[in-house]
Design a protein around this motif. Structure first.
Motif, PDB file in Angstrom:
ATOM      1  N   GLU A 115      33.099  79.218  19.591  1.00 32.58           N
ATOM      2  CA  GLU A 115      31.724  79.422  19.129  1.00 32.58           C
ATOM      3  C   GLU A 115      31.302  78.348  18.128  1.00 32.58           C
ATOM      4  O   GLU A 115      30.153  77.900  18.122  1.00 32.58           O
ATOM      5  N   LEU A 116      32.233  77.931  17.289  1.00 31.02           N
ATOM      6  CA  LEU A 116      31.919  76.919  16.285  1.00 31.02           C
ATOM      7  C   LEU A 116      31.716  75.544  16.910  1.00 31.02           C
ATOM      8  O   LEU A 116      30.870  74.771  16.448  1.00 31.02           O
ATOM      9  N   CYS A 117      32.469  75.232  17.956  1.00 26.69           N
ATOM     10  CA  CYS A 117      32.420  73.902  18.564  1.00 26.69           C
ATOM     11  C   CYS A 117      31.008  73.501  19.009  1.00 26.69           C
ATOM     12  O   CYS A 117      30.532  72.424  18.627  1.00 26.69           O
ATOM     13  N   PRO A 118      30.295  74.306  19.802  1.00 26.14           N
ATOM     14  CA  PRO A 118      28.948  73.888  20.202  1.00 26.14           C
ATOM     15  C   PRO A 118      27.977  73.817  19.032  1.00 26.14           C
ATOM     16  O   PRO A 118      27.034  73.010  19.048  1.00 26.14           O
ATOM     17  N   ARG A 119      28.171  74.652  18.014  1.00 25.04           N
ATOM     18  CA  ARG A 119      27.311  74.557  16.824  1.00 25.04           C
ATOM     19  C   ARG A 119      27.494  73.206  16.141  1.00 25.04           C
ATOM     20  O   ARG A 119      26.518  72.542  15.754  1.00 25.04           O
ATOM     21  N   LEU A 120      28.756  72.784  15.990  1.00 22.61           N
ATOM     22  CA  LEU A 120      29.024  71.491  15.366  1.00 22.61           C
ATOM     23  C   LEU A 120      28.578  70.338  16.256  1.00 22.61           C
ATOM     24  O   LEU A 120      28.160  69.286  15.751  1.00 22.61           O
ATOM     25  N   ALA A 121      28.661  70.513  17.571  1.00 21.71           N
ATOM     26  CA  ALA A 121      28.210  69.457  18.490  1.00 21.71           C
ATOM     27  C   ALA A 121      26.725  69.194  18.304  1.00 21.71           C
ATOM     28  O   ALA A 121      26.277  68.038  18.274  1.00 21.71           O
ATOM     29  N   ARG A 122      25.932  70.260  18.181  1.00 23.20           N
ATOM     30  CA  ARG A 122      24.495  70.090  17.965  1.00 23.20           C
ATOM     31  C   ARG A 122      24.226  69.473  16.594  1.00 23.20           C
ATOM     32  O   ARG A 122      23.351  68.602  16.448  1.00 23.20           O
ATOM     33  N   LEU A 123      24.988  69.908  15.585  1.00 20.81           N
ATOM     34  CA  LEU A 123      24.827  69.368  14.244  1.00 20.81           C
ATOM     35  C   LEU A 123      25.173  67.879  14.214  1.00 20.81           C
ATOM     36  O   LEU A 123      24.491  67.078  13.553  1.00 20.81           O
ATOM     37  N   CYS A 124      26.225  67.514  14.924  1.00 19.55           N
ATOM     38  CA  CYS A 124      26.640  66.111  15.002  1.00 19.55           C
ATOM     39  C   CYS A 124      25.545  65.266  15.650  1.00 19.55           C
ATOM     40  O   CYS A 124      25.220  64.166  15.167  1.00 19.55           O
ATOM     41  N   ALA A 125      24.972  65.759  16.725  1.00 21.48           N
ATOM     42  CA  ALA A 125      23.908  65.029  17.409  1.00 21.48           C
ATOM     43  C   ALA A 125      22.704  64.831  16.495  1.00 21.48           C
ATOM     44  O   ALA A 125      22.126  63.740  16.422  1.00 21.48           O
ATOM     45  N   GLU A 126      22.328  65.891  15.781  1.00 19.56           N
ATOM     46  CA  GLU A 126      21.169  65.799  14.883  1.00 19.56           C
ATOM     47  C   GLU A 126      21.427  64.820  13.745  1.00 19.56           C
ATOM     48  O   GLU A 126      20.552  64.020  13.393  1.00 19.56           O
ATOM     49  N   LEU A 127      22.633  64.881  13.171  1.00 19.93           N
ATOM     50  CA  LEU A 127      22.928  64.008  12.032  1.00 19.93           C
ATOM     51  C   LEU A 127      23.002  62.548  12.460  1.00 19.93           C
ATOM     52  O   LEU A 127      22.497  61.660  11.759  1.00 19.93           O
ATOM     53  N   LEU A 128      23.620  62.276  13.604  1.00 20.05           N
ATOM     54  CA  LEU A 128      23.702  60.899  14.085  1.00 20.05           C
ATOM     55  C   LEU A 128      22.325  60.352  14.436  1.00 20.05           C
ATOM     56  O   LEU A 128      21.996  59.208  14.114  1.00 20.05           O
ATOM     57  N   ALA A 129      21.506  61.163  15.098  1.00 22.57           N
ATOM     58  CA  ALA A 129      20.162  60.715  15.469  1.00 22.57           C
ATOM     59  C   ALA A 129      19.332  60.390  14.239  1.00 22.57           C
ATOM     60  O   ALA A 129      18.527  59.445  14.249  1.00 22.57           O
ATOM     61  N   ALA A 130      19.518  61.166  13.163  1.00 18.75           N
ATOM     62  CA  ALA A 130      18.758  60.935  11.940  1.00 18.75           C
ATOM     63  C   ALA A 130      19.315  59.779  11.123  1.00 18.75           C
ATOM     64  O   ALA A 130      18.563  59.072  10.434  1.00 18.75           O
ATOM     65  N   THR A 131      20.635  59.579  11.182  1.00 14.43           N
ATOM     66  CA  THR A 131      21.299  58.601  10.322  1.00 14.43           C
ATOM     67  C   THR A 131      21.321  57.202  10.917  1.00 14.43           C
ATOM     68  O   THR A 131      21.217  56.210  10.189  1.00 14.43           O
ATOM     69  N   LEU A 132      21.457  57.098  12.224  1.00 15.00           N
ATOM     70  CA  LEU A 132      21.630  55.790  12.861  1.00 15.00           C
ATOM     71  C   LEU A 132      20.492  54.816  12.548  1.00 15.00           C
ATOM     72  O   LEU A 132      20.765  53.648  12.231  1.00 15.00           O
ATOM     73  N   PRO A 133      19.220  55.212  12.621  1.00 18.14           N
ATOM     74  CA  PRO A 133      18.161  54.256  12.284  1.00 18.14           C
ATOM     75  C   PRO A 133      18.272  53.737  10.849  1.00 18.14           C
ATOM     76  O   PRO A 133      17.987  52.556  10.586  1.00 18.14           O
ATOM     77  N   GLU A 134      18.715  54.600   9.919  1.00 19.49           N
ATOM     78  CA  GLU A 134      18.889  54.187   8.534  1.00 19.49           C
ATOM     79  C   GLU A 134      20.022  53.170   8.410  1.00 19.49           C
ATOM     80  O   GLU A 134      19.927  52.201   7.641  1.00 19.49           O
ATOM     81  N   ILE A 135      21.092  53.389   9.169  1.00 18.48           N
ATOM     82  CA  ILE A 135      22.225  52.456   9.143  1.00 18.48           C
ATOM     83  C   ILE A 135      21.806  51.105   9.705  1.00 18.48           C
ATOM     84  O   ILE A 135      22.083  50.045   9.116  1.00 18.48           O
ATOM     85  N   LEU A 136      21.139  51.127  10.849  1.00 25.07           N
ATOM     86  CA  LEU A 136      20.750  49.870  11.503  1.00 25.07           C
ATOM     87  C   LEU A 136      19.732  49.089  10.682  1.00 25.07           C
ATOM     88  O   LEU A 136      19.679  47.860  10.740  1.00 25.07           O
ATOM     89  N   ALA A 137      18.929  49.813   9.904  1.00 29.15           N
ATOM     90  CA  ALA A 137      17.931  49.149   9.063  1.00 29.15           C
ATOM     91  C   ALA A 137      18.521  48.665   7.739  1.00 29.15           C
ATOM     92  O   ALA A 137      17.825  48.024   6.940  1.00 29.15           O
TER      93      ALA A 137
END
Length: 309
Positions: free
Chosen positions: A164-186
């Motif tokens: 049950e925890l795995c898919p919750r963390l998978a969604r959290l990981c996707a959201e955090l990477l999507a939000a963080t990557l543009p900041e890293i690249l910039a």
């Protein structure tokens, strides 16, 4: 527009693939592990990431290793500015880590430096951690040792299983990477080094880890059950077969020696432990489905049985 390569293989990595495919960066290719036999007929099947990438019309590379000149050349031909890695399962050699100008960014299912390694979700539950989360880090040669850009915490439910925890963390990981990557690249976000003194290692789950030792405290056994559900499934010997427990709680009451089933009813199967008892809420026999205690006890008598070897 930045050119992005995504490396991932498991179900856990699919939400990140989908988020990056919908993001502002140009997703020019996907790395995933080769097809492997799956199902009862053992037919070759792509990884979950490989299948989803094909559905999205993305170029997919499936090298068995990244240590060959051919694999490195194929990756270099994509001219990535950054490589994002989530549960890929293959080691990235230094030449690959150095290939993209922005480096390789990893989404990891723990609050680094706690639970570096292969099984962070299971080990967090097994240890009784009240919270876990995901980390976005810059990859380097060491195992999950790179500096961390951002972390996101989430509580672990009292009876929550790894499944049950795995898919919750998978969604959290996707959201955090999507939000963080543009900041890293910039260049607007700098990573912070991990504290080696606070590091713990999430060892890969070995077959012997899943057997329940009824001499241990019930609190530890209940966490072990939840940590290893659904795979590999914590088990105990019963009538010459492996009885798997998939959800359990610890209760203070205890009657009889460790391993003895002293109460069995709709609310659960109570098994004496070294301290307290384990209340098994979901059980499974070989070849059968996972059943709630109420269903499992239909036609099965467990009361008074001695479990374990």
């Amino acid at each position: 527009m930045a050119r992005l390569v995504f490396a991932g293989s498991s179900d856990f990595a699919v939400p990140t693939l989908e988020a990056l495919a919908a993001g502002p960066a140009e997703l020019v290719g996907v790395l995933t592990q080769p097809e492997r036999p799956a199902g009862r007929r053992r037919r070759l099947a792509p990884t979950p990431v490989g299948q989803r990438a094909a559905e999205l019309g993305l170029a997919v590379l499936t090298p068995a290793t990244l240590r060959t000149p051919e694999a490195e050349a194929a990756l270099a031909a994509l001219r990535p500015d950054v490589i994002v890695v989530v549960d890929y399962g293959l080691i990235l050699p230094q030449r690959v880590l150095d290939l993209p100008p922005a480096g390789c960014i990893n989404g990891h299912a723990s609050l680094l430096p706690r639970w570096r390694g292969a099984a962070p979700i299971q080990r967090a539950i097994e240890a009784g951690d009240p919270v876990t989360g995901v980390s976005v880090m810059q990859m380097e040669k060491g195992l999950d040792t790179g500096p961390v850009y951002k972390i996101q915490e989430t509580p672990i439910g009292e009876l929550e299983t790894a499944g049950e925890l795995c898919p919750r963390l998978a969604r959290l990981c996707a959201e955090l990477l999507a939000a963080t990557l543009p900041e890293i690249l910039a260049g607007r976000l700098a990573p912070r080094p991990q504290d080696p003194a606070a590091a713990t290692y999430a060892a890969k789950i070995a077959p012997e880890d899943a057997e329940l030792d009824w001499d241990r405290p019930a609190t530890e056994l209940a966490r072990q059950v939840r940590a290893f559900s659904p795979r590999p499934g914590a088990w105990t010997a019963w009538q010459g077969q492996r009885l798997k427990l998939h959800r359990a709680a610890a209760i203070p009451a205890q009657e009889g020696p460790p391993g003895r089933v002293w109460r069995a009813g709709p609310e659960g199967v109570d098994i004496a432990a070294g301290t307290g008892s384990v209340r098994a809420l979901e059980l499974q026999v070989p070849g059968g489905r996972v059943l709630a205690a109420r269903e499992f006890l239909n036609g099965r008598a467990l009361l008074g049985e001695q479990l374990g070897r």
